[in-house]
Design a protein around this motif. Structure first.
Motif, mmCIF file in Angstrom:
data_model
loop_
_atom_site.group_PDB
_atom_site.id
_atom_site.type_symbol
_atom_site.label_atom_id
_atom_site.label_comp_id
_atom_site.label_asym_id
_atom_site.label_seq_id
_atom_site.Cartn_x
_atom_site.Cartn_y
_atom_site.Cartn_z
ATOM 1 N N GLU A 176 -22.663 -40.063 -18.278
ATOM 2 C CA GLU A 176 -21.488 -40.940 -17.857
ATOM 3 C C GLU A 176 -22.180 -41.351 -16.434
ATOM 4 N N ALA A 177 -23.335 -41.313 -16.181
ATOM 5 C CA ALA A 177 -23.446 -42.037 -15.712
ATOM 6 C C ALA A 177 -23.995 -43.797 -15.567
ATOM 7 N N ILE A 178 -24.575 -42.737 -16.981
ATOM 8 C CA ILE A 178 -25.371 -44.303 -18.234
ATOM 9 C C ILE A 178 -24.455 -45.488 -18.427
ATOM 10 N N LEU A 179 -23.771 -44.889 -18.905
ATOM 11 C CA LEU A 179 -22.962 -45.783 -19.385
ATOM 12 C C LEU A 179 -22.199 -46.402 -18.908
ATOM 13 N N ASP A 180 -21.336 -46.043 -17.481
ATOM 14 C CA ASP A 180 -20.900 -46.535 -16.347
ATOM 15 C C ASP A 180 -22.187 -47.941 -16.289
ATOM 16 N N GLY A 181 -23.299 -47.354 -15.598
ATOM 17 C CA GLY A 181 -24.309 -47.995 -15.151
ATOM 18 C C GLY A 181 -24.763 -49.604 -16.317
ATOM 19 N N LEU A 182 -24.577 -49.302 -17.533
ATOM 20 C CA LEU A 182 -24.759 -50.360 -18.853
ATOM 21 C C LEU A 182 -22.848 -51.488 -18.328
ATOM 22 N N GLY A 183 -22.418 -50.647 -17.991
ATOM 23 C CA GLY A 183 -21.342 -51.477 -18.213
ATOM 24 C C GLY A 183 -19.866 -51.513 -19.084
ATOM 25 N N SER A 184 -20.386 -50.010 -20.079
ATOM 26 C CA SER A 184 -19.194 -50.187 -21.455
ATOM 27 C C SER A 184 -17.841 -49.378 -20.772
ATOM 28 N N THR A 185 -16.980 -50.054 -22.036
ATOM 29 C CA THR A 185 -15.776 -49.998 -21.553
ATOM 30 C C THR A 185 -15.086 -49.007 -22.170
ATOM 31 N N ALA A 186 -15.958 -48.548 -23.383
ATOM 32 C CA ALA A 186 -15.041 -48.352 -24.947
ATOM 33 C C ALA A 186 -14.245 -47.102 -24.093
ATOM 34 N N PRO A 187 -13.566 -46.210 -24.930
ATOM 35 C CA PRO A 187 -12.610 -45.073 -24.204
ATOM 36 C C PRO A 187 -13.790 -44.298 -24.792
ATOM 37 N N ARG A 188 -13.580 -43.319 -24.082
ATOM 38 C CA ARG A 188 -14.512 -41.889 -24.148
ATOM 39 C C ARG A 188 -13.954 -40.621 -24.459
ATOM 40 N N ARG A 189 -14.652 -39.836 -25.665
ATOM 41 C CA ARG A 189 -13.994 -38.528 -26.215
ATOM 42 C C ARG A 189 -14.793 -37.328 -25.500
ATOM 43 N N LEU A 190 -14.640 -36.346 -25.015
ATOM 44 C CA LEU A 190 -15.558 -35.450 -25.230
ATOM 45 C C LEU A 190 -15.871 -34.591 -26.297
ATOM 46 N N VAL A 191 -16.896 -34.383 -26.808
ATOM 47 C CA VAL A 191 -17.196 -33.681 -28.295
ATOM 48 C C VAL A 191 -18.009 -31.976 -28.400
ATOM 49 N N GLY A 192 -16.946 -31.086 -27.606
ATOM 50 C CA GLY A 192 -18.268 -29.379 -27.676
ATOM 51 C C GLY A 192 -18.663 -28.963 -29.076
ATOM 52 N N ASN A 193 -20.342 -29.508 -28.946
ATOM 53 C CA ASN A 193 -21.017 -28.741 -29.800
ATOM 54 C C ASN A 193 -21.542 -27.404 -29.349
ATOM 55 N N GLN A 194 -21.374 -26.802 -30.744
ATOM 56 C CA GLN A 194 -22.339 -24.993 -30.421
ATOM 57 C C GLN A 194 -21.731 -23.803 -30.131
ATOM 58 N N ILE A 195 -19.754 -24.512 -29.888
ATOM 59 C CA ILE A 195 -18.708 -23.025 -29.788
ATOM 60 C C ILE A 195 -18.697 -21.846 -30.640
ATOM 61 N N ASP A 196 -20.286 -22.012 -31.937
ATOM 62 C CA ASP A 196 -20.197 -20.223 -31.749
ATOM 63 C C ASP A 196 -21.207 -19.925 -31.585
ATOM 64 N N ARG A 197 -22.175 -20.455 -30.516
ATOM 65 C CA ARG A 197 -23.264 -20.038 -29.198
ATOM 66 C C ARG A 197 -22.814 -20.286 -28.392
ATOM 67 N N CYS A 198 -22.195 -20.042 -27.948
ATOM 68 C CA CYS A 198 -21.422 -21.061 -26.587
ATOM 69 C C CYS A 198 -20.709 -19.743 -25.945
ATOM 70 N N PRO A 199 -20.513 -19.955 -24.009
ATOM 71 C CA PRO A 199 -19.538 -18.239 -23.498
ATOM 72 C C PRO A 199 -18.334 -19.224 -23.785
ATOM 73 N N ALA A 200 -17.044 -18.166 -23.715
ATOM 74 C CA ALA A 200 -15.227 -18.880 -23.277
ATOM 75 C C ALA A 200 -15.505 -19.907 -22.435
ATOM 76 N N GLU A 201 -15.647 -19.265 -21.046
ATOM 77 C CA GLU A 201 -15.418 -20.412 -20.182
ATOM 78 C C GLU A 201 -16.453 -22.178 -19.844
ATOM 79 N N ALA A 202 -16.696 -21.999 -20.976
ATOM 80 C CA ALA A 202 -17.632 -23.337 -21.537
ATOM 81 C C ALA A 202 -16.380 -24.204 -21.711
ATOM 82 N N LEU A 203 -15.613 -23.740 -23.089
ATOM 83 C CA LEU A 203 -14.901 -24.258 -23.889
ATOM 84 C C LEU A 203 -13.864 -24.502 -23.185
ATOM 85 N N GLU A 204 -12.886 -23.819 -21.867
ATOM 86 C CA GLU A 204 -12.551 -23.766 -20.759
ATOM 87 C C GLU A 204 -12.571 -25.056 -19.738
ATOM 88 N N GLN A 205 -13.972 -25.037 -19.292
ATOM 89 C CA GLN A 205 -14.410 -25.906 -18.527
ATOM 90 C C GLN A 205 -14.388 -27.493 -19.152
#
Length: 211
Positions: A147-176
């Motif tokens: 996020e900091a690098i994108l802000d530094g580059l002046g990026s203004t495009a909408p952003r959407r978070l994509v959480g990968n590796q959901i089959d290997r992550c703890p449940a709290e990571a999904l909530e976070q």
């Protein structure tokens, strides 16, 4: 040592000229893509962007985006067209999806210059998909770095978070992840989980297309 310095300086100069030529070529390609919805996969290095691009676009054997557990495995942006059939029988809808270089913390200015062609793809995208590896305990700090690098580059495009590796992550990571982006999308590029929902979102008619 002085001879080595001259050799390195000469090579850097040559590479910068090649990068400039590549940037001009990429600029011409982008001009030809005007009117098409463009999205870019961005994220920390080894977050699974290339694997996700391959999983979504299903390229023929030998034409896959390079997906290696190695720093800067992807140096040149790879753009693929993703089609969705028209239920009314007309021409399919299509979007352009670009896999970009993996970011790292404190990206040195010379590397920013060297990766300018891929960063330009990021800056001109209509939407950014920030891919994070939820199985990595450091994913939150990595997301902050991206996020900091994108802000530094002046990026203004909408952003959407994509959480990968959901089959290997703890449940709290999904909530976070949901706390950081209530509309976050969750997938596993390697296990093929959540890809259909992500495809449906990519073709959301509410997405604006740049003129």
């Amino acid at each position: 040592m002085e001879k080595d310095r001259r050799t390195i300086a000469s090579r850097v100069d040559r590479l910068q000229k090649e990068v400039k030529q590549l940037g001009e070529h990429r600029s011409r390609l982008r001009q030809g893509r005007r009117g098409q919805r463009r999205l870019a996969l961005v994220g920390y290095t080894n977050a699974g962007k290339s694997s996700l691009l391959n999983a979504l676009t299903k390229p023929v054997a030998g034409q896959e985006a390079l997906a290696e557990n190695k720093l800067f495995a992807t140096l040149d942006p790879t753009t693929r067209r993703l089609d969705q059939p028209n239920p009314a029988g007309g021409p399919p809808s299509s979007v352009l999806l670009t896999d970009t270089v993996g970011f790292i913390r404190d990206l040195p200015p010379p590397l920013v210059e060297a990766f300018r062609s891929t960063l330009e793809e990021t800056l001109e995208a209509d939407q950014l998909l920030i891919v994070v590896d939820l199985s990595d305990p450091a994913w939150v700090n990595q997301l902050i770095t991206v996020e900091a690098i994108l802000d530094g580059l002046g990026s203004t495009a909408p952003r959407r978070l994509v959480g990968n590796q959901i089959d290997r992550c703890p449940a709290e990571a999904l909530e976070q992840a949901r706390l950081r982006d209530p509309q976050a999308l969750f997938v596993s590029a390697t296990a093929g989980l959540g890809l259909e929902r992500l495809r449906d979102w990519l073709f959301d008619p509410g997405g604006a297309v740049r003129s």
